[in-house]
Scaffold this active site. Structure first.
Site, PDB file in Angstrom:
ATOM      1  N   TYR A  35      30.105 -55.690  49.388  1.00  0.00           N
ATOM      2  CA  TYR A  35      31.168 -54.995  48.668  1.00  0.00           C
ATOM      3  C   TYR A  35      31.303 -55.504  47.231  1.00  0.00           C
ATOM      4  CZ  TYR A  35      33.383 -52.430  52.513  1.00  0.00           C
ATOM      5  OH  TYR A  35      33.661 -51.555  53.516  1.00  0.00           O
TER       6      TYR A  35
ATOM      7  N   LYS B 272      23.225 -60.430  61.502  1.00  0.00           N
ATOM      8  CA  LYS B 272      21.945 -59.736  61.687  1.00  0.00           C
ATOM      9  C   LYS B 272      20.869 -60.730  61.284  1.00  0.00           C
ATOM     10  CE  LYS B 272      19.393 -56.094  62.546  1.00  0.00           C
ATOM     11  NZ  LYS B 272      19.233 -55.537  63.922  1.00  0.00           N
TER      12      LYS B 272
ATOM     13  N   ASP C 288      24.088 -55.109  65.919  1.00  0.00           N
ATOM     14  CA  ASP C 288      23.757 -53.877  66.663  1.00  0.00           C
ATOM     15  C   ASP C 288      24.137 -54.024  68.137  1.00  0.00           C
ATOM     16  OD1 ASP C 288      21.751 -55.776  66.797  1.00  0.00           O
ATOM     17  OD2 ASP C 288      20.088 -54.355  66.628  1.00  0.00           O
TER      18      ASP C 288
ATOM     19  N   ASP D  26      33.902 -54.006  58.584  1.00  0.00           N
ATOM     20  CA  ASP D  26      34.434 -52.678  58.274  1.00  0.00           C
ATOM     21  C   ASP D  26      34.010 -51.697  59.365  1.00  0.00           C
ATOM     22  OD1 ASP D  26      35.593 -50.565  56.741  1.00  0.00           O
ATOM     23  OD2 ASP D  26      33.572 -50.019  56.092  1.00  0.00           O
TER      24      ASP D  26
ATOM     25  N   ASP E  75      36.356 -50.036  62.774  1.00  0.00           N
ATOM     26  CA  ASP E  75      36.574 -48.603  63.023  1.00  0.00           C
ATOM     27  C   ASP E  75      36.127 -48.260  64.444  1.00  0.00           C
ATOM     28  OD1 ASP E  75      37.625 -47.965  60.509  1.00  0.00           O
ATOM     29  OD2 ASP E  75      36.445 -46.115  60.385  1.00  0.00           O
TER      30      ASP E  75
HETATM   31  C1  IPM Z   1      39.055 -50.580  55.209  1.00  0.00           C
HETATM   32  C2  IPM Z   1      38.643 -49.411  54.357  1.00  0.00           C
HETATM   33  C3  IPM Z   1      38.278 -49.941  52.976  1.00  0.00           C
HETATM   34  C4  IPM Z   1      37.074 -50.844  53.157  1.00  0.00           C
HETATM   35  C5  IPM Z   1      38.005 -48.863  51.908  1.00  0.00           C
HETATM   36  C6  IPM Z   1      39.171 -47.935  51.753  1.00  0.00           C
HETATM   37  C7  IPM Z   1      37.636 -49.484  50.595  1.00  0.00           C
HETATM   38  O1  IPM Z   1      37.614 -48.706  54.950  1.00  0.00           O
HETATM   39  O2  IPM Z   1      40.018 -51.281  54.832  1.00  0.00           O
HETATM   40  O3  IPM Z   1      38.443 -50.788  56.247  1.00  0.00           O
HETATM   41  O4  IPM Z   1      35.935 -50.365  53.245  1.00  0.00           O
HETATM   42  O5  IPM Z   1      37.279 -52.060  53.215  1.00  0.00           O
HETATM   43 MG    MG Z   2      37.168 -49.359  56.930  1.00  0.00          MG
END
Ligand code: IPM
Ligand code: MG
Length: 365
Positions: free
Chosen positions: A140, A190, A222, A246, A250
């Site tokens: 990032y 990884k 993975d 990240d 999710d």
């Molecule tokens: C998160 C989001 C952020 C990230 C974005 C909005 C920059 O996806 O907080 O997980 O990738 O960190």
């Molecule tokens: Mg995110």
């Protein structure tokens, strides 16, 4: 008097932050704490008003507060703006400027919602994990990060870079957190491919020497993607680098049935207002959900639970934090549900109704 900076941001952000504030105020009156709130701008909201996704003054104001609560950033309206001005840049700048190196994302499954998970109830039963994502390093932020055009066409580069001290501090925090929970840490990398991951694994093994009481396992990212939906209940604390975290969070967010339920804390090394606490930024992990913004359908639970994390991790108000968490669970168990948590065809509550219900319960707790 604790000072809390508010970044409502974009999309459903302002609606869910309003409910977070409602519940904090109810908690304040129940526990005799007076909060002072200051509203600041971030993301597309800041871009529209001040031509930048985050102003220096607002970074400073957030840093002066005892903690910050954020809604969400981004939306299709700003998809075409210059990459340096994107709403997401504001959030990344804020994380970096405030030194928020550790992102805590707890995932647990409320018994009342086990049936709403897309996974079988026996798979999600007993899930109680905490993902610790490194937040201010890795791909990032690594340089170079740019694109160019040459005789062979378009090309682009991003750089995944870590220093050992950046790995050490987040892994150490994860060990400490595991020590206070079930004593199990999974470090995700990884290392069969990436140099940065081999360094990560090496540093994790070194830090382990200070935590003989914590069990450490290394898991390839993975494989972890698979374990998280096959056998999520076997994990306690998971620590990983920025982008893996990240993606995995999710994925983990589907376990409880709705991403709208999940809170997060981004902690710095700076001491917080309560003893043994840290300064932090708190936000739900769902995004700005522009498709439902302004319709009263957003689930404010993730933000309300983020406010509870704020009380715990930055202010040291454990009893108040637990009261909020209990009241959110009670409200859901009593059938108070925003659309994302409701069975199709059953009655639903609005964002504000859900927040008001939790606030009422906290005031009476
Ligand atoms: C998160 C989001 C952020 C990230 C974005 C909005 C920059 O996806 O907080 O997980 O990738 O960190
Ligand atoms: Mg995110």
């Amino acid at each position: 008097m604790p000072n809390i900076a508010l970044f409502p941001g974009d999309g459903v952000g302002p609606e869910v932050v309003a409910e977070g504030v409602k519940v904090l105020e109810a908690t304040g009156s129940r526990f005799g704490i007076e909060f002072a709130f200051e509203t600041l701008a971030i993301g597309g909201d800041a871009l529209d008003r001040y031509s930048a996704p985050l102003r220096r003054d607002d970074i400073r104001a957030a840093g002066r507060a005892d903690a910050a609560l954020l809604g969400a950033v981004g939306g299709p309206k700003w998809d075409d703006v210059d990459s340096a001005l994107r709403p997401e840049r504001g959030l990344l700048q804020l994380r970096k400027a405030l030194g928020l190196f550790a992102n805590l994302r707890p995932v647990s499954v409320l018994p009342a919602l086990a049936e709403s998970s897309p996974l079988r109830p026996e798979i999600v039963a007993g899930v109680d994990l905490l993902v610790v994502r490194e937040l201010t390093g890795g791909i990032y932020f690594g340089k170079p990060s740019r694109r160019w055009t040459s005789g062979r066409g378009r090309a682009a580069v991003d750089t995944l870079r870590y220093r050992e001290d950046e790995i050490e501090r987040v892994v150490r925090l994860a060990f400490e957190l595991a020590r206070g929970r079930r004593g199990k840490l999974a470090s995700v990398d990884k290392s069969n491919v990436l140099q940065s991951s081999r360094l990560w694994r090496e540093v994790a093994d070194e830090v382990k020497a200070d935590f003989p009481d914590v069990e450490l396992e290394h898991v390839l990212v993975d494989a972890m993607a698979m374990h998280l939906i096959k056998s999520p209940s076997r994990f306690d604390v998971i620590v990983t680098e920025n982008m893996f975290g990240d993606i995995l969070t999710d994925e983990a967010s589907v376990l409880p049935g709705s991403i709208g339920l999940l809170p997060s804390a981004s902690l710095s090394a700076k001491p917080g207002a309560g003893t043994g606490t840290r300064y932090g930024l708190y936000e739900p992990i769902h995004g700005s959900a522009p498709d439902i913004a302004g319709t009263g359908r957003a689930n404010p639970a993730g933000t309300i639970l983020s406010a509870a994390m704020l009380l715990r991790w930055s202010l040291g108000l454990i009893e108040a934090a637990e009261a909020i968490e209990r009241c959110v669970a009670d409200a859901i168990a009593a059938g108070v549900r925003t659309p994302d948590m409701a069975e199709p065809g059953s009655p639903v509550d609005s964002t504000a109704e859900f927040g008001a219900d939790v606030a009422r319960r906290v005031a009476a707790a």
